[in-house]
Write a protein that holds these residues in place. Structure first.
Motif, PDB file in Angstrom:
ATOM      1  N   LEU A   5       0.853  -1.186   0.000  1.00 54.83           N
ATOM      2  CA  LEU A   5       0.000   0.000   0.000  1.00 54.83           C
ATOM      3  C   LEU A   5       0.884   1.229   0.000  1.00 54.83           C
ATOM      4  CD1 LEU A   5      -2.561  -1.001   2.772  1.00 54.83           C
ATOM      5  CD2 LEU A   5      -2.862  -1.168   0.302  1.00 54.83           C
ATOM      6  N   SER A   6       0.504   2.225  -0.797  1.00 54.38           N
ATOM      7  CA  SER A   6       1.242   3.484  -0.804  1.00 54.38           C
ATOM      8  C   SER A   6       0.290   4.616  -1.152  1.00 54.38           C
ATOM      9  CB  SER A   6       2.405   3.435  -1.796  1.00 54.38           C
ATOM     10  OG  SER A   6       1.923   3.279  -3.109  1.00 54.38           O
ATOM     11  N   VAL A   7       0.691   5.829  -0.786  1.00 53.77           N
ATOM     12  CA  VAL A   7      -0.074   7.023  -1.108  1.00 53.77           C
ATOM     13  C   VAL A   7       0.843   7.960  -1.873  1.00 53.77           C
ATOM     14  CG1 VAL A   7      -1.304   9.025  -0.198  1.00 53.77           C
ATOM     15  CG2 VAL A   7      -1.583   6.796   0.905  1.00 53.77           C
TER      16      VAL A   7
ATOM     17  N   PRO B 112      -4.195  18.601  -5.230  1.00 58.10           N
ATOM     18  CA  PRO B 112      -5.277  18.718  -4.240  1.00 58.10           C
ATOM     19  C   PRO B 112      -5.822  17.371  -3.772  1.00 58.10           C
ATOM     20  CG  PRO B 112      -6.106  19.202  -6.431  1.00 58.10           C
ATOM     21  CD  PRO B 112      -4.620  19.020  -6.562  1.00 58.10           C
ATOM     22  N   VAL B 113      -5.398  16.281  -4.400  1.00 58.56           N
ATOM     23  CA  VAL B 113      -5.842  14.942  -3.989  1.00 58.56           C
ATOM     24  C   VAL B 113      -4.623  14.054  -3.763  1.00 58.56           C
ATOM     25  CG1 VAL B 113      -8.050  15.067  -5.208  1.00 58.56           C
ATOM     26  CG2 VAL B 113      -6.068  14.107  -6.368  1.00 58.56           C
ATOM     27  N   ASP B 114      -4.851  12.942  -3.087  1.00 54.99           N
ATOM     28  CA  ASP B 114      -3.843  11.903  -2.947  1.00 54.99           C
ATOM     29  C   ASP B 114      -4.337  10.675  -3.701  1.00 54.99           C
ATOM     30  OD1 ASP B 114      -2.195  13.476  -1.389  1.00 54.99           O
ATOM     31  OD2 ASP B 114      -2.869  12.639   0.501  1.00 54.99           O
ATOM     32  N   ILE B 115      -3.426   9.815  -4.101  1.00 58.43           N
ATOM     33  CA  ILE B 115      -3.782   8.589  -4.810  1.00 58.43           C
ATOM     34  C   ILE B 115      -3.338   7.405  -3.963  1.00 58.43           C
ATOM     35  CG2 ILE B 115      -3.474   7.223  -6.903  1.00 58.43           C
ATOM     36  CD1 ILE B 115      -2.850   9.908  -8.326  1.00 58.43           C
ATOM     37  N   LEU B 116      -4.313   6.576  -3.580  1.00 52.58           N
ATOM     38  CA  LEU B 116      -4.036   5.356  -2.826  1.00 52.58           C
ATOM     39  C   LEU B 116      -3.772   4.243  -3.832  1.00 52.58           C
ATOM     40  CD1 LEU B 116      -3.987   3.665  -0.203  1.00 52.58           C
ATOM     41  CD2 LEU B 116      -6.450   3.360  -0.502  1.00 52.58           C
ATOM     42  N   VAL B 117      -2.592   3.653  -3.770  1.00 52.73           N
ATOM     43  CA  VAL B 117      -2.214   2.575  -4.685  1.00 52.73           C
ATOM     44  C   VAL B 117      -2.139   1.277  -3.886  1.00 52.73           C
ATOM     45  CG1 VAL B 117      -0.494   1.737  -6.332  1.00 52.73           C
ATOM     46  CG2 VAL B 117      -0.879   4.200  -6.079  1.00 52.73           C
ATOM     47  N   SER B 118      -2.929   0.295  -4.315  1.00 50.24           N
ATOM     48  CA  SER B 118      -2.945  -1.031  -3.684  1.00 50.24           C
ATOM     49  C   SER B 118      -2.431  -2.046  -4.695  1.00 50.24           C
ATOM     50  CB  SER B 118      -4.365  -1.426  -3.262  1.00 50.24           C
ATOM     51  OG  SER B 118      -4.934  -0.441  -2.448  1.00 50.24           O
ATOM     52  N   ARG B 119      -1.396  -2.775  -4.314  1.00 46.00           N
ATOM     53  CA  ARG B 119      -0.834  -3.809  -5.189  1.00 46.00           C
ATOM     54  C   ARG B 119      -0.888  -5.131  -4.454  1.00 46.00           C
ATOM     55  NH1 ARG B 119       3.841  -1.056  -8.647  1.00 46.00           N
ATOM     56  NH2 ARG B 119       2.909   0.989  -8.686  1.00 46.00           N
ATOM     57  N   HIS B 120      -1.437  -6.127  -5.109  1.00 49.36           N
ATOM     58  CA  HIS B 120      -1.533  -7.456  -4.523  1.00 49.36           C
ATOM     59  C   HIS B 120      -0.881  -8.457  -5.474  1.00 49.36           C
ATOM     60  CE1 HIS B 120      -4.476  -5.752  -1.773  1.00 49.36           C
ATOM     61  NE2 HIS B 120      -5.084  -5.238  -2.817  1.00 49.36           N
ATOM     62  N   LYS B 121       0.033  -9.252  -4.949  1.00 50.20           N
ATOM     63  CA  LYS B 121       0.660 -10.318  -5.723  1.00 50.20           C
ATOM     64  C   LYS B 121       0.217 -11.640  -5.111  1.00 50.20           C
ATOM     65  CE  LYS B 121       4.777  -7.766  -7.085  1.00 50.20           C
ATOM     66  NZ  LYS B 121       6.240  -7.701  -7.006  1.00 50.20           N
ATOM     67  N   ILE B 122      -0.274 -12.536  -5.941  1.00 51.20           N
ATOM     68  CA  ILE B 122      -0.728 -13.846  -5.501  1.00 51.20           C
ATOM     69  C   ILE B 122       0.346 -14.863  -5.891  1.00 51.20           C
ATOM     70  CG2 ILE B 122      -2.632 -15.508  -5.552  1.00 51.20           C
ATOM     71  CD1 ILE B 122      -3.401 -12.531  -4.793  1.00 51.20           C
ATOM     72  N   TRP B 123       0.922 -15.532  -4.883  1.00 49.26           N
ATOM     73  CA  TRP B 123       1.985 -16.514  -5.091  1.00 49.26           C
ATOM     74  C   TRP B 123       1.464 -17.916  -4.808  1.00 49.26           C
ATOM     75  CZ3 TRP B 123       6.446 -14.817  -7.150  1.00 49.26           C
ATOM     76  CH2 TRP B 123       6.770 -13.464  -7.008  1.00 49.26           C
TER      77      TRP B 123
ATOM     78  N   ASP C 149      -6.961   4.632  -6.374  1.00 50.00           N
ATOM     79  CA  ASP C 149      -8.147   5.367  -5.975  1.00 50.00           C
ATOM     80  C   ASP C 149      -7.736   6.759  -5.531  1.00 50.00           C
ATOM     81  OD1 ASP C 149     -10.255   3.286  -6.109  1.00 50.00           O
ATOM     82  OD2 ASP C 149      -9.054   2.317  -4.554  1.00 50.00           O
ATOM     83  N   THR C 150      -8.512   7.768  -5.915  1.00 53.53           N
ATOM     84  CA  THR C 150      -8.239   9.115  -5.416  1.00 53.53           C
ATOM     85  C   THR C 150      -8.913   9.282  -4.069  1.00 53.53           C
ATOM     86  OG1 THR C 150     -10.148  10.003  -6.610  1.00 53.53           O
ATOM     87  CG2 THR C 150      -8.009  10.167  -7.696  1.00 53.53           C
ATOM     88  N   ILE C 151      -8.195   9.915  -3.162  1.00 54.95           N
ATOM     89  CA  ILE C 151      -8.691  10.186  -1.817  1.00 54.95           C
ATOM     90  C   ILE C 151      -8.350  11.636  -1.483  1.00 54.95           C
ATOM     91  CG2 ILE C 151      -8.603   7.790  -1.002  1.00 54.95           C
ATOM     92  CD1 ILE C 151      -5.892   8.341   0.202  1.00 54.95           C
ATOM     93  N   PRO C 152      -9.062  12.245  -0.535  1.00 56.19           N
ATOM     94  CA  PRO C 152      -8.781  13.641  -0.214  1.00 56.19           C
ATOM     95  C   PRO C 152      -7.378  13.819   0.356  1.00 56.19           C
ATOM     96  CG  PRO C 152     -10.807  12.885   0.858  1.00 56.19           C
ATOM     97  CD  PRO C 152     -10.164  11.698   0.246  1.00 56.19           C
TER      98      PRO C 152
END
Length: 108
Positions: A42-44, A49-60, A73-76
């Motif tokens: 997870l990173s922001v 004026p907005v932040d972007i939440l980045v979710s990365r999932h790796k399935i092993w 996703d954009t977040i305030p």
């Protein structure tokens, strides 16, 4: 119920900035068991004026990357805060620093 190991990587400035460095790190993981795991990062990213939440999932599974999911996703934005920072020479100054979100993860 199968146990899932989650590996959390944090990018950017300390997402857990409020954490005490002396707290226990018993749950911290340095490597992922790629036999059967879900690795999550997870990173922001600050974007005006907005932040972007980045979710990365790796399935092993069986030491092979089966699937990688990336969601943005954009977040305030939380705005700025004044902080005193010190450089390598010991000089202190006050600067505006972007506030960061804290991450709380629940794994079932």
């Amino acid at each position: 119920m199968k146990k899932i190991r989650t590996y959390l990587l944090l990018a950017g400035l300390a997402a857990f900035g409020g954490c005490n460095e002396n707290e226990s790190k018993a749950d911290e993981v340095n490597t992922v068991d790629k036999k059967a795991a879900v690795e999550t990062e997870l990173s922001v990213q600050h974007a005006g004026p907005v932040d972007i939440l980045v979710s990365r999932h790796k399935i092993w599974k069986d030491h092979k990357l089966v699937k990688e999911l990336i969601q943005r996703d954009t977040i305030p934005a939380l705005g700025d805060t004044l902080q005193t920072i010190e450089d390598d020479k010991g000089n202190s100054r006050t600067a505006n620093i972007r506030k960061d979100y804290e991450f709380y993860i629940t794994v079932q």
